[in-house]
Design a protein around this motif. Structure first.
Motif, short mmCIF file in Angstrom:
data_model
loop_
_atom_site.label_atom_id
_atom_site.label_comp_id
_atom_site.label_asym_id
_atom_site.label_seq_id
_atom_site.Cartn_x
_atom_site.Cartn_y
_atom_site.Cartn_z
N GLY A 1 0.85 -1.19 0.00
CA GLY A 1 0.00 0.00 0.00
C GLY A 1 0.87 1.23 0.00
O GLY A 1 2.04 1.18 0.36
N MET A 2 0.35 2.32 -0.52
CA MET A 2 1.18 3.54 -0.57
C MET A 2 0.29 4.73 -0.81
O MET A 2 -0.92 4.63 -1.00
N ASP A 3 0.93 5.86 -0.81
CA ASP A 3 0.20 7.08 -1.09
C ASP A 3 0.68 7.66 -2.40
O ASP A 3 1.87 7.91 -2.58
N ILE A 4 -0.24 7.82 -3.33
CA ILE A 4 0.11 8.52 -4.57
C ILE A 4 -0.60 9.86 -4.49
O ILE A 4 -1.81 9.94 -4.68
N GLY A 5 0.16 10.88 -4.19
CA GLY A 5 -0.45 12.20 -3.99
C GLY A 5 -1.53 12.09 -2.92
O GLY A 5 -1.28 11.57 -1.83
N PRO A 6 -2.71 12.52 -3.25
CA PRO A 6 -3.78 12.50 -2.25
C PRO A 6 -4.44 11.11 -2.11
O PRO A 6 -5.17 10.88 -1.16
N ILE A 7 -4.16 10.22 -3.07
CA ILE A 7 -4.85 8.93 -3.04
C ILE A 7 -4.06 7.93 -2.20
O ILE A 7 -2.85 7.77 -2.39
N THR A 8 -4.73 7.26 -1.30
CA THR A 8 -4.08 6.21 -0.54
C THR A 8 -4.48 4.86 -1.12
O THR A 8 -5.66 4.51 -1.17
N VAL A 9 -3.48 4.14 -1.60
CA VAL A 9 -3.76 2.81 -2.11
C VAL A 9 -3.65 1.83 -0.95
O VAL A 9 -2.62 1.77 -0.29
N PRO A 10 -4.69 1.07 -0.67
CA PRO A 10 -4.62 0.13 0.44
C PRO A 10 -3.70 -1.04 0.08
O PRO A 10 -3.41 -1.25 -1.10
N PRO A 11 -3.23 -1.78 1.06
CA PRO A 11 -2.40 -2.94 0.75
C PRO A 11 -3.19 -3.93 -0.13
O PRO A 11 -4.37 -4.16 0.10
N LEU A 12 -2.51 -4.45 -1.13
CA LEU A 12 -3.18 -5.38 -2.04
C LEU A 12 -2.49 -6.74 -1.95
O LEU A 12 -1.59 -7.04 -2.73
N TYR A 13 -2.87 -7.53 -0.97
CA TYR A 13 -2.23 -8.82 -0.83
C TYR A 13 -2.63 -9.74 -1.98
O TYR A 13 -3.80 -9.90 -2.26
N GLY A 14 -1.66 -10.32 -2.62
CA GLY A 14 -1.94 -11.19 -3.75
C GLY A 14 -1.71 -10.51 -5.09
O GLY A 14 -1.57 -11.15 -6.11
N ALA A 15 -1.65 -9.16 -5.07
CA ALA A 15 -1.50 -8.43 -6.34
C ALA A 15 -0.19 -8.78 -7.03
O ALA A 15 -0.15 -8.96 -8.25
N ALA A 16 0.89 -8.90 -6.24
CA ALA A 16 2.19 -9.20 -6.84
C ALA A 16 2.13 -10.54 -7.56
O ALA A 16 2.62 -10.69 -8.68
N GLN A 17 1.49 -11.51 -6.92
CA GLN A 17 1.39 -12.84 -7.52
C GLN A 17 0.54 -12.80 -8.78
O GLN A 17 0.83 -13.49 -9.76
N ILE A 18 -0.50 -11.99 -8.75
CA ILE A 18 -1.36 -11.91 -9.93
C ILE A 18 -0.58 -11.35 -11.11
O ILE A 18 -0.64 -11.87 -12.23
N VAL A 19 0.20 -10.30 -10.85
CA VAL A 19 1.00 -9.71 -11.93
C VAL A 19 1.99 -10.75 -12.46
O VAL A 19 2.14 -10.92 -13.67
N LEU A 20 2.64 -11.47 -11.55
CA LEU A 20 3.58 -12.50 -11.98
C LEU A 20 2.88 -13.55 -12.84
O LEU A 20 3.39 -13.97 -13.88
N GLY A 21 1.70 -13.96 -12.40
CA GLY A 21 0.93 -14.95 -13.16
C GLY A 21 0.60 -14.45 -14.56
O GLY A 21 0.69 -15.20 -15.54
N ILE A 22 0.24 -13.17 -14.65
CA ILE A 22 -0.11 -12.62 -15.96
C ILE A 22 1.11 -12.56 -16.86
O ILE A 22 1.06 -12.94 -18.04
N ILE A 23 2.23 -12.14 -16.30
CA ILE A 23 3.46 -12.10 -17.09
C ILE A 23 3.82 -13.51 -17.58
O ILE A 23 4.19 -13.72 -18.74
N PHE A 24 3.66 -14.47 -16.69
CA PHE A 24 3.90 -15.87 -17.03
C PHE A 24 3.06 -16.27 -18.25
O PHE A 24 3.56 -16.88 -19.20
#
Lengths: 247, 344, 300
Positions: free
Chosen positions: B289-312
């Motif tokens: 999770g992080m802050d992009i300017g005023p927007i706070t992105v909540p933690p996205l558990y599993g997102a990293a794996q999803i991206v890896l799966g898509i690249i795969f």
């Protein structure tokens, strides 16, 4: 070489067809045509490109260059199912009946592409009359039929599509001579009824007995063409064209 | 390159590596060192996976089963005796009173995997295609079930802990060099050509007198040895783990490194490890999770794996043989051979 | 307890479990039959179906409808996965297909974690379903969920049986499974058949997922993995690619698992899954074509 009698385009016309099989050039620069009502034979040795041409017409293979036209309209970019709907049925080499399905189910699938469903029962009846053995074996699983019976079923399955053009790939392959004679007698009957056929054969005698015209292919090119009568009278030239003994 | 020059080059290369490994911790921060250690361990595992999967074409997804066995075996052997008595009170007495250090226990882990791979591989290497993959997955599940249920040895599903955390960067890098040298020697020798012949065309290979089963089995067994070694390194790096650590997530991670790098290539394995590690570390930060300017992105558990799966999947569609395919990067001189000149 | 009653109880347990395995195994076999593809992501359609039913149910929709929703969303997910991930690699090497499906599993399970976290969620079932039947003073008991499982499996399998023996589409699917090119040549639209196969397979898996969750009382993102592996075993026992084989294999496996737990020494019970996979390996080695498959050999 006889031109189609009518002024319109022939039923099937192939122009300068080139097909590759992976890195192998299977067909390079073949042109031929089939007029409505005609039976045309494609002769040649193994690997001459005969089956490749049929498979390209049916849409199983894509040509690298050249055209396949049905009634003057190009069809070589269409999917196989679409081509069947346009009226080209293909009885493939090695029969390829659905061995787990019954004879009746095979015939039913043969008609799967038709829009004139009301004519299907009559056609089925016609098939059973052409090949009475199939009626006897109607509920038998096709895998248990003999080679000759499977060939009849493959033919009947193709005919169930109500095709305007029937592609036949080696109907005599691996079948007892007596049965071959009977199958070709049936094909002769179909011809009299007006079925247009493009026939691939290695058995020159039976092919020239049935066909009106023939093309001889050698290593992917047409090496000789003429009416069946001309070629029958000139076996030496056919053999030469087959094998390229002198040229 | 003549033999002497090549040897000299290899020695210089090794010396540079050793110096780098020893002095790296002084220069790099802790996080970087940890990433490097994990990369070395994964490279041991992926290149040994490549041996069977890429070079002989028997696609095993049970490699992590051996990794688990290596980790547990070396863990049990290297656990200090007091810790052993309190953590694993039900160990048979011959094991309970036996302690060997990091290196011997690592080798022991590898050897136990060799024995296991013989037993498992002798029947399984007769299979091919989908079936060997399904069966090796079955092997992974069996290992998992046994680890969870063999309480006396493994503490079952609970965390196995107390292993001295001895896997430093020099150790990890050292084992990686050993692994790569051994694998390169095998893969780019006549044995290796036999492997590829078996992969390309089983029947033709048999026709020229290659016996398929021993060829495949030898690759499987050797791969299992390094899997066991890698498992021990991983265990001595983490200090504590559970059967869950060696299951599907880890399997997919290793397989994706292998496939993205290039299955039939040792340097490809390294490339895959580096690429996937960098990507995972990058995405892991995103996941927190992080802050992009005023927007706070909540933690996205599993997102990293999803991206890896898509690249795969993109690799599967557009480059199914991986970044390098069967080719080697021209780093071959490091290993004492010019691998890149050899192609299948 | 009398041995007769004990055995009757075990048979009931076996049939209920076997129904779920059969539902999942048939989907695997349908897809393998037509595409020669080992679909590792199949188990995740169970997870998708169960979470879909959970979410729909949480909105206050009655269970019957959320069950249907689970089936529909399972089927839809299968179709989307086929279109997006599998079609582009169709015809590639076996390993490529298998790895693609492995990646899809990974994506779907992590999507489950992203949306629902990795911890188990309670799966509430309505009151009418939350009851059980007792006979012979409680010596034989089974739950309403058991009954529902067996009945819905029976209905689904009958519909499938009708479909593959009585309709053009179903016959076509069997034809394509046997010879894709010949199916092309009779004018069957193979793409359409594959989409239908995925919809059916994934819908069945969705149903199995909802029933599984109703029995277990919980859903979690990794819930599909074990049943998937069991379904592999079932499908291979029966003959991979054969619908009847998957059915037979599913019930045999259900019976076998119940047998292991009920009749073998209790120390072996925790090793049930290990025994089952040893059986899988034994079948692959000694009878790779399974019990039923006769018409085509599996290439080794």
């Amino acid at each position: 070489m006889s031109n189609p009698p009518s002024a319109g385009p022939p039923l099937l016309a192939i122009e300068d067809l080139r097909v590759d099989y992976g890195a192998v050039r299977a067909v390079h620069g073949v042109s031929l045509h089939v007029a409505a009502g005609e039976v045309v034979a494609l002769l040649g040795a193994n690997g001459a490109g005969k089956s490749t041409i049929l498979r390209t017409i049916s849409g199983l293979l894509r040509p690298r260059a050249g055209q396949v036209q049905l009634d003057g309209a190009p069809i070589h970019r269409l999917a196989p199912a679409r081509i069947v709907r346009l009226g080209i049925a293909h009885s493939p080499e090695g029969r390829r009946v659905f061995g787990n399905l019954t004879v009746a189910e095979n015939l039913r699938l043969g008609a799967t592409s038709r829009t004139d469903r009301d004519k299907v029962p009559a056609d089925r009846e016609r098939m059973y009359n052409l090949f009475p053995i199939l009626r006897e074996r109607m509920h038998q699983v096709a895998g248990t039929l003999s080679g000759g019976e499977q060939q009849m079923l493959a033919l009947a399955r193709a005919l169930m599509a109500g095709p305007r053009l029937l592609l036949l790939d080696e109907p005599s392959l691996g079948i007892a001579p007596l049965i071959v004679r009977s199958i070709f007698a049936t094909l002769g009957e179909l011809k009299r009824q007006g079925t247009t056929m493009l026939l691939v054969e290695q058995n020159i005698n039976v092919a020239l007995g049935l066909a009106d015209r023939a093309y001889v292919l050698r290593t992917g090119e047409v090496s000789l063409t003429g009416t069946a009568a001309e070629l029958r009278d000139n076996y030496e030239r056919v053999a030469e064209a087959y094998l390229g003994a002198r040229q | 390159m003549s033999g002497a020059v090549r040897l000299l080059a290899a020695l210089i290369g090794l010396a540079v590596l050793a110096a780098a490994a020893i002095y790296a911790p002084a220069v790099l921060d802790d996080y970087m060192v940890r990433v490097l250690i994990v990369m070395c361990i994964n490279a041991v595992l992926v290149s040994s996976l490549a041996l069977g999967n890429g070079f002989t074409g028997v696609f095993s997804i049970g490699h992590v089963g051996f990794v688990a066995v290596g980790a547990y075996v070396s863990g049990i052997l290297a656990l200090p005796l007091e810790a052993k008595a309190s953590l694993l009170p039900d160990l048979p007495s011959w094991l309970a009173s036996w302690y060997i250090g990091f290196l011997p226990s690592t080798i022991a882990g590898g050897l136990v995997c060799v024995a296991l791979a013989f037993a498992v591989g002798a029947p399984l290497m007769r299979l091919s295609g989908h079936f060997v993959s399904v069966a090796t997955l079955g092997f992974l599940v069996i290992v998992n079930v046994v680890l969870i249920n063999a309480d006396d040895f493994t503490r079952g599903a609970r965390t196995f802990t107390g292993i001295p955390m001895q896997t430093t960067l020099p150790w990890a890098l050292g084992w990686l060099v050993v692994t790569l040298v051994v694998l390169a020697r095998i893969v780019y020798a006549p044995t290796g050509r036999a492997y590829r012949a078996v992969r390309e065309d089983t029947i033709a290979a048999q026709a020229i007198g290659l016996d398929v089963l021993p060829t495949r089995l030898s690759a499987f067994v050797l791969g299992a040895f390094f899997a066991g070694v890698g498992g021990s390194l991983y265990g001595h790096y983490l200090g504590s783990f559970s059967p869950k650590s060696f299951y599907l997530q880890y399997t997919f991670l290793l397989v994706s490194m292998l496939v993205i790098g290039g299955m039939g290539s040792l340097t490809g394995s390294i490339v895959g490890v580096i690429a996937v590690t960098l990507l995972s570390e990058l995405l892991r930060n995103l996941e927190r999770g992080m802050d992009i300017g005023p927007i706070t992105v909540p933690p996205l558990y599993g997102a990293a794996q999803i991206v890896l799966g898509i690249i795969f999947i993109f690799f599967m569609i557009f480059r199914p043989s991986g970044a390098l395919g069967d080719r080697e990067l021209r780093l071959g001189w490091l290993l004492g051979r010019r691998n890149s000149s050899e192609r299948t | 307890m009398s041995p007769g009653l004990y055995i009757a109880q075990q048979i009931i347990n076996g049939v209920s479990l076997g129904s779920l395995y059969a539902l999942v195994a048939i989907g695997l076999s349908l897809v393998f039959g037509i595409l020669r593809m080992t679909n590792f992501a199949h188990g995740d359609m169970m997870m998708v179906g169960a979470f879909a039913a959970l979410t729909i149910g949480a909105a206050g929709v009655p269970f019957e409808w959320s069950l249907l929703g689970g089936i529909a969303i399972g089927a839809l997910t299968g179709v989307i996965v086929e279109r997006v991930a599998y079609r582009p690699v169709r015809g590639a090497a076996d390993v490529t297909l298998l790895l693609t499906s492995l990646a899809v599993t990974y994506i779907l399970e992590n999507l489950g974690i992203l949306l629902f976290t990795s911890s188990p969620h309670d799966f509430p079932i309505p009151e009418w379903l939350d009851s059980s039947y007792e006979f012979s003073d409680g010596q034989i008991t089974f739950t309403q969920v058991n009954v529902l499982t067996v009945v819905l499996t029976g209905i689904s399998l009958s519909l499938l049986g009708w479909f593959v023996t009585r309709t053009d589409m179903g016959l076509g699917m069997r034809a394509a499974a046997e010879d894709m090119q010949a199916a092309n040549l009779v004018g069957l639209d193979v793409n359409k058949l594959i989409v239908i196969a995925f919809a059916l397979a994934s819908g069945f898996a969705g149903l199995a997922g909802v029933l599984w969750a109703a029995q277990a009382g919980v859903v979690e993102p990794s819930m599909g993995f074990t049943p998937l592996l069991k379904a592999f075993v079932a499908a291979i026992i029966g003959g991979f690619g054969s619908i009847a084989g998957a059915l037979l294999g599913g019930y045999l496996l259900g019976a076998l698992e119940v047998f292991i737990v009920a009749f073998l020494p209790s120390e072996l019970s925790p090793y049930r899954d290990a025994l089952v996979f040893s059986l899988l390996i034994a079948f692959l080695l000694f009878r790779p074509n399974g019990l039923l498959r006769t018409s085509r050999e599996v290439k080794l």
